[in-house]
Design an enzyme around this catalytic site. Structure first.
Site, mmCIF file in Angstrom:
data_model
loop_
_atom_site.group_PDB
_atom_site.id
_atom_site.type_symbol
_atom_site.label_atom_id
_atom_site.label_comp_id
_atom_site.label_asym_id
_atom_site.label_seq_id
_atom_site.Cartn_x
_atom_site.Cartn_y
_atom_site.Cartn_z
ATOM 1 N N GLY A 106 0.851 -1.186 0.000
ATOM 2 C CA GLY A 106 0.000 0.000 0.000
ATOM 3 C C GLY A 106 0.883 1.231 0.000
ATOM 4 O O GLY A 106 2.074 1.142 0.308
ATOM 5 N N CYS A 166 5.477 -6.104 1.310
ATOM 6 C CA CYS A 166 5.845 -4.694 1.377
ATOM 7 C C CYS A 166 5.209 -4.008 2.590
ATOM 8 O O CYS A 166 5.554 -4.328 3.712
ATOM 9 C CB CYS A 166 5.474 -4.019 0.049
ATOM 10 S SG CYS A 166 6.291 -2.439 -0.154
ATOM 11 N N TYR A 167 4.245 -3.103 2.393
ATOM 12 C CA TYR A 167 3.554 -2.494 3.535
ATOM 13 C C TYR A 167 3.000 -3.582 4.461
ATOM 14 O O TYR A 167 3.032 -3.449 5.684
ATOM 15 C CB TYR A 167 2.428 -1.588 3.021
ATOM 16 C CG TYR A 167 1.591 -0.933 4.088
ATOM 17 C CD1 TYR A 167 2.055 0.169 4.788
ATOM 18 C CD2 TYR A 167 0.307 -1.411 4.387
ATOM 19 C CE1 TYR A 167 1.278 0.780 5.769
ATOM 20 C CE2 TYR A 167 -0.483 -0.803 5.361
ATOM 21 C CZ TYR A 167 0.000 0.282 6.044
ATOM 22 O OH TYR A 167 -0.773 0.893 7.012
ATOM 23 N N HIS A 215 8.008 -7.329 -4.168
ATOM 24 C CA HIS A 215 6.714 -7.724 -4.737
ATOM 25 C C HIS A 215 6.841 -9.009 -5.569
ATOM 26 O O HIS A 215 7.372 -8.967 -6.678
ATOM 27 C CB HIS A 215 6.162 -6.601 -5.615
ATOM 28 C CG HIS A 215 5.730 -5.420 -4.814
ATOM 29 N ND1 HIS A 215 4.457 -5.293 -4.316
ATOM 30 C CD2 HIS A 215 6.408 -4.333 -4.383
ATOM 31 C CE1 HIS A 215 4.364 -4.169 -3.624
ATOM 32 N NE2 HIS A 215 5.532 -3.567 -3.646
ATOM 33 N N GLU A 229 4.420 -10.502 -7.009
ATOM 34 C CA GLU A 229 3.326 -10.572 -7.986
ATOM 35 C C GLU A 229 3.656 -9.917 -9.316
ATOM 36 O O GLU A 229 2.944 -10.123 -10.294
ATOM 37 C CB GLU A 229 2.049 -9.951 -7.387
ATOM 38 C CG GLU A 229 2.073 -8.441 -7.148
ATOM 39 C CD GLU A 229 2.718 -8.032 -5.829
ATOM 40 O OE1 GLU A 229 3.466 -8.839 -5.263
ATOM 41 O OE2 GLU A 229 2.489 -6.897 -5.380
ATOM 42 N N GLY A 282 -21.497 -7.519 -28.758
ATOM 43 C CA GLY A 282 -20.446 -7.836 -29.718
ATOM 44 C C GLY A 282 -19.122 -8.046 -29.001
ATOM 45 O O GLY A 282 -18.167 -8.533 -29.591
ATOM 46 N N GLY A 283 -19.053 -7.684 -27.717
ATOM 47 C CA GLY A 283 -17.821 -7.845 -26.941
ATOM 48 C C GLY A 283 -17.762 -9.186 -26.228
ATOM 49 O O GLY A 283 -18.691 -9.989 -26.302
ATOM 50 N N VAL A 284 -16.634 -9.397 -25.539
ATOM 51 C CA VAL A 284 -16.383 -10.696 -24.908
ATOM 52 C C VAL A 284 -17.313 -10.964 -23.726
ATOM 53 O O VAL A 284 -17.885 -12.050 -23.605
ATOM 54 C CB VAL A 284 -14.929 -10.751 -24.362
ATOM 55 C CG1 VAL A 284 -14.612 -12.133 -23.838
ATOM 56 C CG2 VAL A 284 -13.937 -10.334 -25.409
ATOM 57 N N ASP A 285 -17.476 -9.960 -22.870
ATOM 58 C CA ASP A 285 -18.158 -10.225 -21.598
ATOM 59 C C ASP A 285 -19.616 -10.639 -21.794
ATOM 60 O O ASP A 285 -20.067 -11.640 -21.232
ATOM 61 C CB ASP A 285 -18.089 -8.991 -20.688
ATOM 62 C CG ASP A 285 -16.662 -8.524 -20.484
ATOM 63 O OD1 ASP A 285 -15.749 -9.347 -20.694
ATOM 64 O OD2 ASP A 285 -16.455 -7.355 -20.131
ATOM 65 N N LYS A 287 -10.841 -10.570 -16.304
ATOM 66 C CA LYS A 287 -11.006 -10.624 -17.760
ATOM 67 C C LYS A 287 -10.345 -11.874 -18.369
ATOM 68 O O LYS A 287 -10.924 -12.539 -19.232
ATOM 69 C CB LYS A 287 -10.386 -9.373 -18.373
ATOM 70 C CG LYS A 287 -10.684 -9.204 -19.841
ATOM 71 C CD LYS A 287 -11.997 -8.507 -19.996
ATOM 72 C CE LYS A 287 -12.377 -8.273 -21.429
ATOM 73 N NZ LYS A 287 -13.582 -7.443 -21.513
#
Ligand code: XMP
Length: 514
Positions: free
Chosen positions: A56, A83-84, A170, A172, A225-228, A370
């Site tokens: 953070g 980290c924090y 980090h 990640e 028309g999109g993925v979701d 996503k």
């Protein structure tokens, strides 16, 4: 999905918090981000297999620094502080943190002095990503140092008896190449996870849950028309078959083949009850003479709601409206900066329907990131072209045509865009591109073709890399790709005689031009 083993990440506002959750899910372990002040009693009730205290922007010395419910320590959960989160862990278990004079930011090389379970089987020295001011000066009782750097004597620490681990760096981010291995040690060796978060299982569980919730009711789903929305519809189709009704509004402002592809997939292969509303004429009419970007967005947004609502009223027997809301939209975000933000652009999405349309919402993707939605789409058998589709703004090509939007200009842009997509798909690092598109500028320039003078349109090419669309860098496109692309557009698309490449980053620019 409480039936799954899961890891809780307490979010202290790090820009990397979502990334931690994604990295963990990539290891087939379900993970949720919770606000840092989540009561320990709630954690006790929901029984995560492990806890992560995120990084953070605050200093533990700052007045009002975000602190977790001190009860977390009594839960006895295997915990990883990052980290924090490491500084918090040190402070709350009797160690001493020293305030940093300067921020250490960037790559560093750590020496593993005592690997413990967390840093097991790593080389003696590894590259990591640091981003901190304060650091642990004295270990808490019971802790050992696992790694050090010249300036950071406790770059990692652990109390293995209590299964408390912490990293000053980090794990990640990609700049810590051994990060995934370190997280795997935490998940599988320390938290004893099994790795039961798999898309095939998700489909089975969601289908059962959707059937149980929906019963014999009907569901309406708007396809964009999109993925979701496509993945949400495909999942619902699997769950409830002909109780699902899909509405697709063809605004005439979509990329080349989207309308056809939606029809072929849902109307054809999936056999869904698909209703296509042909509304291009109405959209062009609403956009006639409009040049101002905000006015374009408002007109399109309002008309879309009108058209969709009119279509929806024909399904008044439907009780539910499905939406492709994703996990990043539902995370209760911890803003490191706070304060209200100004409107940069009026975003347009399906939603904001009139009050007399009384649907209950159903959001089958609200637990997913996503990349997981794409994996789910593949699992459900959606075509790759649809699943790997880049983000696309609600107002469509209208915000990529500067100045007035006409059917002729849309057709011109679609032709240029198709060539861009064809050329980019040949790149080995195509996956590094977050979005790439062409923009038609409202100016004409002089050119020469054969022996003739031309006076035609300019097309800009935009390609960016980004993690979430919030910030973006322009994509370093190889010169020979740019060369081939410019040649193809100028020679093959009649009406364009000049191509330029956009090298602006966001901020201070935005991804779209309007
Ligand atoms: P900007 O241009 O604001 O875009 O940097 C950030 C991301 O959002 C997309 N975008 C939209 N998405 N409705 C959407 O759902 C919209 O009205 C809209 N406008 C921009 C844009 O394509 C990029 O991915």
């Amino acid at each position: 999905m409480s039936a799954h083993e899961w890891i809780a990440v307490l979010d202290f506002g790090s820009q990397y918090s979502q990334l931690i959750a994604r990295r963990i899910r990539e290891q087939n372990v379900y993970c949720e981000l919770l606000p840092y002040h989540t009561p320990a009693a709630e954690l006790a009730r929901r029984q995560p297999a492990g806890l992560i205290l995120s990084g953070g922007p605050a200093s533990v010395f700052a007045p009002g620094a975000p602190l977790p419910d001190p009860g977390w320590l009594e839960l006895g959960l295997p915990t990883l502080g990052i980290c924090y989160g490491m500084q918090l862990m040190a402070q709350q278990t009797g160690g001493r943190v020293s305030p940093g004079q300067e921020r250490e930011y960037g790559g560093a090389r750590i020496r593993v002095t005592q690997p413990g379970a967390l840093l097991a089987q790593l080389p003696p020295e590894i590259d990591v990503w640091m981003s901190h001011g304060d650091q642990v000066a004295e270990l808490p009782p019971g802790f050992q140092t696992l790694a050090e750097t010249a300036t950071c004597p406790h770059a990692a620490m652990a109390d293995e008896n209590r299964r408390l681990y912490a990293l000053q760096f980090h794990p990640e981010v990609v700049h810590t190449p051994q990060g995934a291995k370190i997280l795997r040690h935490f998940l599988f060796d320390i938290c004893r996870c099994r790795g039961d978060w798999k898309m095939a299982a998700f489909v089975e569980e969601s289908v059962a849950a959707l059937r149980a919730r929906i019963g014999a009711e009907h569901v309406l789903c708007g396809l964009s028309g999109g993925v979701d929305s496509a993945v949400a519809a495909a999942l619902l189709q699997r769950a409830i078959g002909d109780q699902l009704h899909c509405v697709f509004v063809d605004t005439g402002l979509l990329r080349g083949d989207e309308a056809r592809e939606v029809e072929a997939t849902f109307g054809g292969a999936f056999g869904a009850d698909l209703h296509v509303v042909q509304a291009a004429d109405r959209f062009f009419e609403a956009l006639r003479g409009v040049e101002d970007p905000e006015l374009k967005r408002k007109r399109i947004g309002a008309l879309f709601i009108d058209v969709f609502s009119a279509a929806a009223r024909e399904f008044d027997a439907a009780r539910y409206l499905a939406q492709g809301t994703l996990y990043p939209d539902v995370i209760e975000s911890v803003s490191p900066l706070g304060g209200p933000s100004v409107t940069i652009k009026s975003h347009h999405n399906v939603g904001g329907l009139p009050a007399d349309l009384q649907f209950e919402l159903i959001e089958p993707l609200r637990e997913l990131f996503k990349d997981e939605v794409r994996a789910l789409g593949r699992e459900l058998g959606l075509p790759e072209a649809l699943v790997s589709r880049q983000p696309f703004p609600g107002p469509g090509l209208a915000v990529r045509i500067l100045g007035e939007v006409t059917p002729e200009r849309v057709a011109l842009l679609q032709q240029a865009d198709r060539r861009l997509q064809e050329e980019l798909r040949r790149l080995p690092n195509y996956a590094d591109i977050w979005q790439a598109f062409t923009v038609l500028l409202p100016i004409r320039t002089v050119g020469v073709m054969g022996d003739c003078r031309t006076y035609e349109n300019v097309c800009a090419v935009r390609a960016v890399s980004s993690v979430d669309g919030m910030t973006a860098d322009w994509f370093r496109m190889p010169h020979d790709t740019l060369d081939r692309l410019a040649n193809r557009i100028i020679n093959e698309v009649q009406g364009i005689n000049r191509v330029v490449y956009d090298i602006s980053s966001k901020p201070p620019s935005t991804i779209e031009w309007e």
